[in-house]
Design a protein around this motif. Sequence first.
Motif, short mmCIF file in Angstrom:
data_model
loop_
_atom_site.label_atom_id
_atom_site.label_comp_id
_atom_site.label_asym_id
_atom_site.label_seq_id
_atom_site.Cartn_x
_atom_site.Cartn_y
_atom_site.Cartn_z
N ILE A 32 -10.22 -19.75 -3.47
CA ILE A 32 -9.69 -21.01 -4.01
C ILE A 32 -9.25 -20.82 -5.46
N CYS A 33 -8.12 -21.45 -5.79
CA CYS A 33 -7.69 -21.53 -7.18
C CYS A 33 -7.36 -22.99 -7.46
N ARG A 34 -8.13 -23.62 -8.35
CA ARG A 34 -7.86 -25.04 -8.64
C ARG A 34 -6.65 -25.22 -9.55
N CYS A 35 -6.21 -24.14 -10.20
CA CYS A 35 -4.99 -24.24 -11.00
C CYS A 35 -3.74 -24.13 -10.13
N GLY A 36 -3.91 -23.77 -8.87
CA GLY A 36 -2.74 -23.71 -7.99
C GLY A 36 -1.82 -22.54 -8.28
N THR A 37 -2.39 -21.37 -8.53
CA THR A 37 -1.55 -20.20 -8.82
C THR A 37 -1.12 -19.47 -7.55
N TYR A 38 -1.30 -20.11 -6.42
CA TYR A 38 -1.15 -19.43 -5.13
C TYR A 38 0.20 -18.75 -4.92
N ASN A 39 1.29 -19.43 -5.29
CA ASN A 39 2.59 -18.79 -5.05
C ASN A 39 2.75 -17.52 -5.88
N ARG A 40 2.15 -17.52 -7.05
CA ARG A 40 2.22 -16.33 -7.90
C ARG A 40 1.30 -15.23 -7.38
N VAL A 41 0.17 -15.63 -6.81
CA VAL A 41 -0.72 -14.65 -6.17
C VAL A 41 0.06 -13.94 -5.06
N ARG A 42 0.75 -14.72 -4.26
CA ARG A 42 1.53 -14.14 -3.15
C ARG A 42 2.63 -13.22 -3.70
N ALA A 43 3.32 -13.72 -4.72
CA ALA A 43 4.41 -12.92 -5.29
C ALA A 43 3.87 -11.62 -5.88
N ALA A 44 2.73 -11.70 -6.55
CA ALA A 44 2.17 -10.51 -7.18
C ALA A 44 1.72 -9.49 -6.15
N ILE B 256 -4.50 1.42 -6.60
CA ILE B 256 -4.06 0.13 -6.04
C ILE B 256 -4.54 -1.02 -6.92
N GLY B 257 -5.78 -0.91 -7.38
CA GLY B 257 -6.29 -1.95 -8.28
C GLY B 257 -5.44 -2.09 -9.54
N LYS B 258 -5.02 -0.95 -10.06
CA LYS B 258 -4.17 -0.97 -11.26
C LYS B 258 -2.83 -1.63 -10.97
N LYS B 259 -2.25 -1.29 -9.81
CA LYS B 259 -0.98 -1.92 -9.44
C LYS B 259 -1.13 -3.43 -9.31
N VAL B 260 -2.24 -3.84 -8.72
CA VAL B 260 -2.48 -5.28 -8.54
C VAL B 260 -2.61 -5.96 -9.91
N GLN B 261 -3.39 -5.37 -10.80
CA GLN B 261 -3.55 -5.99 -12.13
C GLN B 261 -2.20 -6.05 -12.87
N ASP B 262 -1.43 -4.98 -12.77
CA ASP B 262 -0.11 -4.98 -13.43
C ASP B 262 0.78 -6.07 -12.85
N ALA B 263 0.75 -6.21 -11.53
CA ALA B 263 1.57 -7.24 -10.89
C ALA B 263 1.10 -8.64 -11.31
N TRP B 264 -0.22 -8.78 -11.48
CA TRP B 264 -0.76 -10.07 -11.92
C TRP B 264 -0.20 -10.45 -13.30
N LEU B 265 0.01 -9.41 -14.12
CA LEU B 265 0.56 -9.67 -15.46
C LEU B 265 2.06 -9.94 -15.38
N SER B 266 2.78 -9.13 -14.59
CA SER B 266 4.24 -9.31 -14.56
C SER B 266 4.62 -10.65 -13.92
N GLU B 267 3.81 -11.13 -12.99
CA GLU B 267 4.12 -12.41 -12.34
C GLU B 267 3.46 -13.58 -13.06
N ASP B 268 2.79 -13.31 -14.18
CA ASP B 268 2.18 -14.34 -15.00
C ASP B 268 1.29 -15.25 -14.12
N VAL B 269 0.41 -14.62 -13.36
CA VAL B 269 -0.36 -15.36 -12.35
C VAL B 269 -1.40 -16.29 -12.98
N VAL B 270 -2.14 -15.80 -13.95
CA VAL B 270 -3.36 -16.53 -14.33
C VAL B 270 -3.06 -17.83 -15.07
N GLN B 271 -3.94 -18.78 -14.87
CA GLN B 271 -3.96 -19.97 -15.74
C GLN B 271 -5.35 -20.00 -16.36
#
Lengths: 723, 167
Positions: free
Chosen positions: B131-143, B81-96
């Motif tokens: 909290i995310c001060r960069c506001g990546t919340y919608n991408r977190v949800r999508a991922a 599951i952790g791997k799936k989450v990390q992969d989704a974080w990359l495909s949804e370009d979550v991080v700032q």
Amino acid sequence: MKQLARNASVSTTSTATSRRDFLKASAATGGLVIGFNLFTGNRIAHAQAAPPVVPPNAFLRIARDGSVTVQVKHLEFGQGVMTSLPMMVAEELDCDWSKVRSELAPAAPQYAHTMFGMQITGGSSSVVNSFTQMRTAGAMARSMLISAAAAQWKVDPAQCSTANGSVIGPGGRKAGFGEFADAANALKAPEKVALKDARDFRIIGKPTRRIDAPAKVNGTAKFGLDVTPKMIPNLHTAVVKHPPMFGARVAKIDASKVNGLPGVTHVVQISNGVAVVAKNFWAAKKGRDLLQVTWDFTNASKASSADLKKAYRDQMQKPGAVAKAGNADAVKTAAKSVTAEYDVPFLAHAPMEPLNCTVEFKGDGCEIWVGSQFQTVDQGAAAKVAGLKPEQVKLNTMIAGGGFGRRANPASDYIIEAVEIAKEAKVPVKTVWTREDDIKGGYYRPMYVHKVSAGLDAAGKIVGWDHTVVGQSIIAGTPFEPFMVKDGVDATSVEGIADTPYDIPGMRATLHSTKDGIPSLWWRSVGHTHTAFVMETMMDELAKAAGQDPVEFRRGYLAKHPRVLKVLNLAAEKSGWGSKPAKGVGRGIAVHESFGSVCAHVADVSIDKGQIKVLRVVSVIDCGLVVNPLTVTAQVESATAYGLSAALYGQVTLKDGEVEQSNFHDYPVLRLNEMPKMEVHFVEGGTMPTGVGEPGTPPVAPAVANAVFALTGKRLREMPFKV
Amino acid sequence: MIRFSVNGERIETSVAGDTPLLWFLRDNLELTGTKFGCGMALCGACTVHVNGEPTRACVTPISTLAGKKVTTIEVIGKSPIGKKVQDAWLSEDVVQCGYCQSGQIMAATALLTKTKAPSDAQIDAAMSGNICRCGTYNRVRAAIKVAAGASKPAAAPAAKPAAKAKA
């Protein structure tokens, strides 16, 4: 961020003059170096230890395996420069994108911002100032690789081409860039290279995933706070007790309860407090909790926010410095007039990564690891405190967990204190600010009060606009003052008003710059944080007074600014402006120009149990040529969230000189469940990029305020909003 | 002496029991992927798993960990599951800026371990403490939805046709 010296270059009335003066001054001090010089000093040894490089310049190296490592001169703190700047290099180098790596450059003159002459990250200008520079670096390297290949193949360079990381010669000869890395490295860089026509771009403009993302999802990315003894043996941690009021000084230290605590090694008085140095953070923090300091409050600011608010209003009655010299007398005799006062509070930046800085004295110099927006400024400040020359201070740029301007401090506060501690303690030291230190630590977006009186004629046309701003200057007292404060007007206090794109007849703006002793600083989008709120809510009020639709009303003042008009119109179109929102939903619009770009938001809001809920934000940005659409979209989302935190929650208040907030429970910020749905649209077609990191912030608050008015009939004139 | 495990490794330590797990991980084990944001369990940047439960390491003294299993961002990718989450974080370009993302990923992995297909309300409940001060919340949800298999990952950006460039 993004933030900084966002200065005069972009959006102020005195743009041209300011930038010119600034460059001239920078050149005079030797700061302005644009070019492709060899690394000097420490850096050479470092580069030589690495695989062979080509070309011998500051911005990239190509290894024998064909990998391309780009030195990014700006701070990466979320805005995506570790991807967008390499994209520019790769575009002209014609390399294989999968082989591109990205590193943050240390402080060095050759990494100076091409407009500001110092190595800084701010003013939403990283992409725009690097655009030609980075492409040129890539094109030079490509030319050298072709020359090296042609020499080896004994053919005319004109018969060679490149594709995806290979040089291709006559007869289908082909070899990877890495094959020529050593030979090209020995060549002289060409004086001139041709750059691609934008029509031929295949990397610039393409949605490109971030190079830094994998390390940020598996915990391996190294932020400033992640410097450990593995990197620097004998590294200690320092936590500083700062004065409880700005301007207070240490009178007496009682360390009796601290001495002998396990792990604590030093108690050091510094210029702005007392540091407890220990083997680790927890010991240092415990030591600080037990440290007794008696403070001298003689020169401390004892201000209270409530008193300042009153004093600012009193100040408003007196004549201020003229920022825009129109004649607003027509307001007095207008058919209709609207007068309103606005309040915005002090704001802390609150980046997720608390401030920190690591310093090690060694040999005849000093080395620093820090996520700084102001690398060469901080390097100079550190040198001064250390008693060294700037070139004896090696400043390594670490990835930063946000900054929003806080890491671009002309006073270099968090750098200087770390140098002072390491110098005194004679051990390598990493300072760690707690969240409380951050929220209470000053360097805030200043508090401001505005007053606007505007008049309409019988046909609902504006005939005059009299605008006064009162608040502290961000620039006064900094090295930027000579260039950014003219005739008593700090350009950053009135940007967005004095240079409004609206063609408003009879517009006058005056400024009162107060001196309240509260350390202040640029905060993502600087003056636009408050001016856009006032301008765009007042335009909405005037539209209402004129009995016109808010979009239609604005159109009437934008004939000379087709770019702003286009953004406004696209935002109206994409948001379904004119269609009726659902029951219980209010819709508001705002558009604002900043950092060379234009951004509009349309916000849909509801009110639930006395709380504003922002349901949806449709955004349009014109930021010229888009380098990485993924980043631009992300930055508009980010700037919107950042602006919403301020609109709904943000305030630092002072009571008898002490800051009343301390952490995220009393300085709340937007959370996931409060994030609106967002759509981001671009107006495309520019030939040069313009700002991206900040322009999304200013129009959020007024769009929400206007939406609340549409829903409730109540005007919001104070931030944070209360309904 | 306190005994527990971190990422499968046995730990025996005489470090002061009131030391928060966050600083034990960061300063003693030099596992710096777990981040300091507030020190008061207000921001979630320090989220780790203790016996699988998402836990704010900044307010968890190591004295409370005897016999427990701590898992951090450094190894979460080894779990499916952790791997799936990390992969989704990359495909949804979550991080700032990325600073809060270790905590976001640990919180999301804990959510998906318990709730295979979380609703928006469940995502709100599980993730609003981060909290995310960069506001990546919608991408977190999508991922999270991508990792759950409830929506498709964003397509990898398509390359533009490679044109040969002449010298």
